[in-house]
Design an enzyme around this catalytic site. Sequence first.
Site, PDB file in Angstrom:
ATOM      1  N   GLU A  70       0.820  -1.227   0.000  1.00 38.15           N
ATOM      2  CA  GLU A  70       0.000   0.000   0.000  1.00 38.15           C
ATOM      3  C   GLU A  70       0.842   1.260   0.000  1.00 38.15           C
ATOM      4  OE1 GLU A  70      -2.669   0.452   3.329  1.00 38.15           O
ATOM      5  OE2 GLU A  70      -3.498   2.303   2.517  1.00 38.15           O
ATOM      6  N   ASP A  90      -0.712  -4.937   3.152  1.00 40.69           N
ATOM      7  CA  ASP A  90      -1.249  -3.754   3.823  1.00 40.69           C
ATOM      8  C   ASP A  90      -0.633  -3.728   5.203  1.00 40.69           C
ATOM      9  OD1 ASP A  90      -4.565  -2.274   4.108  1.00 40.69           O
ATOM     10  OD2 ASP A  90      -2.642  -1.711   4.998  1.00 40.69           O
ATOM     11  N   ILE A  92      -0.670  -1.649   7.745  1.00 45.82           N
ATOM     12  CA  ILE A  92      -1.671  -1.379   8.788  1.00 45.82           C
ATOM     13  C   ILE A  92      -3.004  -1.231   8.078  1.00 45.82           C
ATOM     14  CG2 ILE A  92      -2.518   0.182  10.576  1.00 45.82           C
ATOM     15  CD1 ILE A  92       0.288   0.954  11.260  1.00 45.82           C
ATOM     16  N   ASP A  93      -3.868  -2.241   8.246  1.00 42.18           N
ATOM     17  CA  ASP A  93      -5.227  -2.104   7.705  1.00 42.18           C
ATOM     18  C   ASP A  93      -6.096  -1.642   8.874  1.00 42.18           C
ATOM     19  OD1 ASP A  93      -7.035  -2.223   5.580  1.00 42.18           O
ATOM     20  OD2 ASP A  93      -7.910  -4.053   6.428  1.00 42.18           O
ATOM     21  N   THR A  95      -5.816   2.123   9.542  1.00 42.34           N
ATOM     22  CA  THR A  95      -4.941   3.213  10.018  1.00 42.34           C
ATOM     23  C   THR A  95      -5.718   4.240  10.825  1.00 42.34           C
ATOM     24  OG1 THR A  95      -3.373   2.948   8.193  1.00 42.34           O
ATOM     25  CG2 THR A  95      -3.412   5.097   9.277  1.00 42.34           C
ATOM     26  N   ASP A 220      -6.131  -4.452   0.756  1.00 45.17           N
ATOM     27  CA  ASP A 220      -7.104  -4.592   1.855  1.00 45.17           C
ATOM     28  C   ASP A 220      -7.742  -5.975   1.871  1.00 45.17           C
ATOM     29  OD1 ASP A 220      -8.104  -1.292   0.965  1.00 45.17           O
ATOM     30  OD2 ASP A 220      -7.025  -1.847   2.793  1.00 45.17           O
TER      31      ASP A 220
HETATM   32  O1  LIG Z   1      -6.185   2.608   4.671  1.00 46.00           O
HETATM   33  P1  LIG Z   1      -6.285   1.335   5.464  1.00 46.00           P
HETATM   34  O2  LIG Z   1      -6.582   1.580   6.887  1.00 46.00           O
HETATM   35  O3  LIG Z   1      -5.136   0.399   5.196  1.00 46.00           O
HETATM   36  O4  LIG Z   1      -7.523   0.515   4.813  1.00 46.00           O
HETATM   37  C1  LIG Z   1      -8.879   0.852   5.045  1.00 46.00           C
HETATM   38  C2  LIG Z   1      -9.715  -0.297   4.529  1.00 46.00           C
HETATM   39  O5  LIG Z   1      -9.457  -1.451   5.280  1.00 46.00           O
HETATM   40  C3  LIG Z   1     -11.203   0.015   4.608  1.00 46.00           C
HETATM   41  O6  LIG Z   1     -11.938  -1.047   4.058  1.00 46.00           O
HETATM   42  C4  LIG Z   1     -11.517   1.285   3.868  1.00 46.00           C
HETATM   43  O7  LIG Z   1     -12.893   1.560   4.011  1.00 46.00           O
HETATM   44  C5  LIG Z   1     -10.710   2.445   4.416  1.00 46.00           C
HETATM   45  O8  LIG Z   1     -10.975   3.602   3.653  1.00 46.00           O
HETATM   46  C6  LIG Z   1      -9.207   2.161   4.374  1.00 46.00           C
HETATM   47  O9  LIG Z   1      -8.810   2.096   3.026  1.00 46.00           O
HETATM   48 MG   LIG Z   2      -6.137  -1.132   4.202  1.00 45.90          MG
HETATM   49 MG   LIG Z   3      -3.203   0.352   5.236  1.00 40.87          MG
END
Ligand SMILES: O=P([O-])([O-])O[C@@H]1[C@@H](O)[C@H](O)[C@@H](O)[C@H](O)[C@@H]1O
Ligand SMILES: [Mg+2]
Ligand SMILES: [Mg+2]
Length: 284
Positions: A70, A90, A92-93, A95, A220
């Site tokens: 990412e 990813d 940190i999914d 964030t 993601d």
């Molecule tokens: O940016 P991140 O925290 O890695 O990933 C998140 C995703 O897991 C989530 O589904 C989406 O709705 C957020 O906008 C964001 O993209």
């Molecule tokens: Mg993410």
């Molecule tokens: Mg992320």
Amino acid sequence: MADILQNVMDHAVAVARKAGEVVREALSDDRKVMTKSSAVDLVTQTDQKVEKLIIQSVKEKFPQHRFIGEESVAAGEPSILTDDPTWIIDPIDGTTNFVHAFPFVAISIGFTINKRVEVGVVYSCLEDKMFTARRGGGAFCNGEPLQVSDQTDVHRSIIATEFGSNRDPEVVDKIFSSLRNILSLPVHGVRGAGTAAVNLSLVASGCVEAYYEMGMHVWDIAAGSLLVLEAGGIVMDVDGGDADLMSRRILAANNRSVALRLVEQIAPYRPDRDDVKKISGKWW
Ligand SMILES: O=P([O-])([O-])O[C@@H]1[C@@H](O)[C@H](O)[C@@H](O)[C@H](O)[C@@H]1O
Ligand SMILES: [Mg+2]
Ligand SMILES: [Mg+2]
């Protein structure tokens, strides 16, 4: 192939656990928040540090493998999925959750060969839940097998989705019309963990019957989509078509009956694909 996949799985679990320690430690530090595609699309130095840690460790063990990360893509790397062995990361999914110390933050690591996810690891590091799947080998949480919900009635279901980080009025309208349609079916409830990977792990765990979203990215969903498949669920496009990792659209469900009821209610739109980006005036 089996040895390679086991080596990949073992390494992904080990580096995800190490990354989780970095994330947990960073929670007690001041988190410098930056933004990317919008004022609510957040990134921190920890996201960038964790991705570098993961990629560096994979390169040492698997020097021929490719990456889609990412934060590397945010820094200008292409996100083109080839047939080559590819790690889709990813760091940190969730964030925004991390910035707010909201307790759902995951490291998501998918591994593809010939554009097909063969290994998926999602480490929900504040819950200390390590979700793993190998294609054909089942899905697990901390070693315990996972099975999707056996509910076939959408009216008795909980559906997960996210609001994403696109605040364009026409996108927000689509998000809310889908939400209104689904809520009014009715369904038992709608939930969102704030991270696609954790939402997918909830489908695989049988805690929610389905998760859909438009606008998220391949990093993601790559790992979590395999968790759902290996837990006995299905993954498709929000319009009922075939799943497409790079389309930025997903509908993951426990079964086809629930999925197709949701397809009827979702107001679809097409975000720019992950593999189509304007770089210095050229499309690739
Ligand atoms: O940016 P991140 O925290 O890695 O990933 C998140 C995703 O897991 C989530 O589904 C989406 O709705 C957020 O906008 C964001 O993209
Ligand atoms: Mg993410
Ligand atoms: Mg992320």
